[in-house]
Scaffold this active site. Structure first.
Site, PDB file in Angstrom:
ATOM      1  N   ASP A  62      14.539  -9.123 -22.289  1.00 33.78           N
ATOM      2  CA  ASP A  62      13.736  -9.758 -21.142  1.00 33.78           C
ATOM      3  C   ASP A  62      14.306  -9.011 -20.115  1.00 33.78           C
ATOM      4  O   ASP A  62      14.464  -7.646 -20.063  1.00 33.78           O
ATOM      5  CB  ASP A  62      14.074 -11.376 -20.835  1.00 33.78           C
ATOM      6  CG  ASP A  62      12.864 -12.049 -20.435  1.00 33.78           C
ATOM      7  OD1 ASP A  62      13.009 -11.915 -19.296  1.00 33.78           O
ATOM      8  OD2 ASP A  62      12.485 -12.848 -21.110  1.00 33.78           O
ATOM      9  N   ASP A  84      14.733   2.391 -18.685  1.00 31.14           N
ATOM     10  CA  ASP A  84      14.509   3.854 -18.168  1.00 31.14           C
ATOM     11  C   ASP A  84      15.866   4.740 -18.645  1.00 31.14           C
ATOM     12  O   ASP A  84      16.451   5.456 -18.160  1.00 31.14           O
ATOM     13  CB  ASP A  84      14.421   4.126 -16.934  1.00 31.14           C
ATOM     14  CG  ASP A  84      13.111   3.674 -16.210  1.00 31.14           C
ATOM     15  OD1 ASP A  84      12.037   3.748 -17.134  1.00 31.14           O
ATOM     16  OD2 ASP A  84      12.926   3.160 -15.204  1.00 31.14           O
ATOM     17  N   HIS A 108      14.032 -14.325 -14.544  1.00 32.37           N
ATOM     18  CA  HIS A 108      13.206 -14.751 -15.816  1.00 32.37           C
ATOM     19  C   HIS A 108      14.023 -14.995 -16.935  1.00 32.37           C
ATOM     20  O   HIS A 108      14.072 -16.057 -17.755  1.00 32.37           O
ATOM     21  CB  HIS A 108      12.302 -13.850 -16.048  1.00 32.37           C
ATOM     22  CG  HIS A 108      11.048 -14.306 -17.207  1.00 32.37           C
ATOM     23  ND1 HIS A 108      11.303 -13.939 -18.330  1.00 32.37           N
ATOM     24  CD2 HIS A 108       9.959 -14.842 -17.064  1.00 32.37           C
ATOM     25  CE1 HIS A 108      10.265 -14.189 -19.129  1.00 32.37           C
ATOM     26  NE2 HIS A 108       9.574 -15.002 -18.421  1.00 32.37           N
ATOM     27  N   ASN A 208      -0.421 -15.790 -20.865  1.00 31.17           N
ATOM     28  CA  ASN A 208      -0.883 -16.679 -19.894  1.00 31.17           C
ATOM     29  C   ASN A 208      -2.122 -16.411 -19.243  1.00 31.17           C
ATOM     30  O   ASN A 208      -2.420 -16.765 -17.950  1.00 31.17           O
ATOM     31  CB  ASN A 208       0.024 -16.837 -18.892  1.00 31.17           C
ATOM     32  CG  ASN A 208       1.472 -17.101 -19.140  1.00 31.17           C
ATOM     33  OD1 ASN A 208       1.855 -17.913 -20.235  1.00 31.17           O
ATOM     34  ND2 ASN A 208       2.600 -16.755 -18.677  1.00 31.17           N
ATOM     35  N   SER A 290       6.218 -18.211 -21.758  1.00 28.43           N
ATOM     36  CA  SER A 290       7.694 -17.854 -21.398  1.00 28.43           C
ATOM     37  C   SER A 290       8.657 -18.723 -21.923  1.00 28.43           C
ATOM     38  O   SER A 290       9.670 -18.503 -22.369  1.00 28.43           O
ATOM     39  CB  SER A 290       7.948 -16.900 -20.391  1.00 28.43           C
ATOM     40  OG  SER A 290       7.719 -15.881 -20.061  1.00 28.43           O
TER      41      SER A 290
END
Length: 352
Positions: A62, A84, A108, A208, A290
């Site tokens: 996440d 990255d 989140h 969603n 989520s």
């Protein structure tokens, strides 16, 4: 936290928050427990006399986790960061990422982690579905979005470092299924298949967008797709349907969205980031698939702690889920997949 964040370059996946916004034993003393209607919807507490998830690691792939959070710090195993970085980790899964900056949307992963396995009965915050499971924080999203390659690296790391459950509360936009079906995008698909060979469950958000299909990576073979319900066990208005080719889908509490804080899902957020509208400093109420996904990951951890096989865990999650209103089990519908997961029924199912 927007699910409509524009994606650029290789950043094709976003965190899936829609809107920020009778017990078997004495209830835990966590102050937010009474607000956690989702635990009651899936009969989590009734399952704890049988299994608490001890010995099981849930990898939360996440936005990273606040490693110092009082409801999570004692629950963490070493994590990793793939933002990255290429295929090699460049961090420890902290939500702030390699640059040390707190980006909007990166709360989140801390919220997701608390739903799955927050410290329970410690007089702080809320309770987790799997109170004695551990969390492996894996950061693959920055500012709420990321690439398939980074997500795949996170999945492989989790599978190689002791996770039994991988939680993917993220997804690409509708239509991206075509990329994996045609082989134009294969990183996440191959990583999920790899996790399966290691006996690891992959639990992923449906999405969603009120779309008719599970988003990818929930769409992929081997992943269990999770749709969202509100506190009345009605399919949440934002939730995609639990439809995919292998019909491997269930539902779990994700919150109403656009109603009020207590109709959404309360959990941990990085210290001090609780919103002005709902937040309590270190806690907040969000809604989305989520939030539904880690509820299922928590139940999967309860099952793995009983020394079940991966096939048994998936089978039990689906066969013991119940269709709202009708109360039927083992019946598939597009709205709920095989139904709302039921922790109490799941841990009582045969270990076959």
């Amino acid at each position: 936290m927007s699910i409509t964040r524009l994606l650029t370059g290789a950043a094709v996946v976003t965190a899936l928050v829609a809107v920020t916004a009778t017990p078997a034993q004495a209830g835990p003393n966590d102050p937010l427990y009474d607000k956690q209607w989702g635990l009651r919807q899936i009969h989590a507490e009734q399952a704890w006399a049988t299994s608490t998830g001890a010995g099981v690691v849930i990898a939360v792939v996440d936005t990273g986790v606040d490693l110092s959070h009082p409801d999570l710090s004692a629950k963490l195993v070493p994590g990793a960061t793939f933002v990255d970085c290429g295929p090699t980790s460049c961090g420890n899964g902290d939500w702030r990422g390699p640059n040390g900056t707190a980006d909007a949307g990166d709360e989140h992963g801390t919220h997701v982690s608390g739903i799955a396995a927050a410290a329970t009965g410690n007089g702080v915050g809320g309770a987790g579905v799997a109170p004695d499971a551990k969390i492996m924080p894996i950061k693959v999203l920055e500012a709420g979005s990321g690439s398939f390659a980074d997500i795949a690296a996170g999945i492989r790391y989790a599978a190689d470092h002791g996770a039994k459950v991988i939680n993917l509360s993220l997804g690409a936009l509708p239509g991206s299924q075509a990329l994996t079906l045609t082989g134009l995008e294969a990183d996440a698909t191959a990583a999920i298949a790899y996790a399966q060979t290691k006996g690891v469950a992959v639990i992923a958000a449906a999405g969603n967008e009120t779309a008719p299909l599970c988003d990818t990576p929930a769409w992929e073979a081997g992943a269990l797709c999770v749709a969202a319900t509100d506190r009345n066990e009605v399919k949440a208005w934002y939730s995609n349907l639990g439809v995919k080719t292998d019909l491997k889908a269930v539902a779990a509490p994700g919150g109403a969205g656009l109603v009020n804080c207590d109709d959404d899902v309360w959990s941990s957020v990085p210290v001090g980031t609780g919103s002005a509208g709902c937040g309590q400093g270190n806690y907040d109420a969000y809604a989305g698939t989520s939030m539904a996904t880690p509820a299922v990951s928590g139940v999967a951890a309860l099952l793995f702690a009983q020394h079940r096989s991966l096939d048994n865990v998936y089978s039990v999650l689906m066969s013991t889920a119940r269709t709202p209103v009708a109360g039927l089990r083992g019946v598939y519908s597009p709205l709920y997949g095989w139904g709302v997961v039921d922790a109490q029924a799941a841990v009582a199912a045969p270990l076959t």
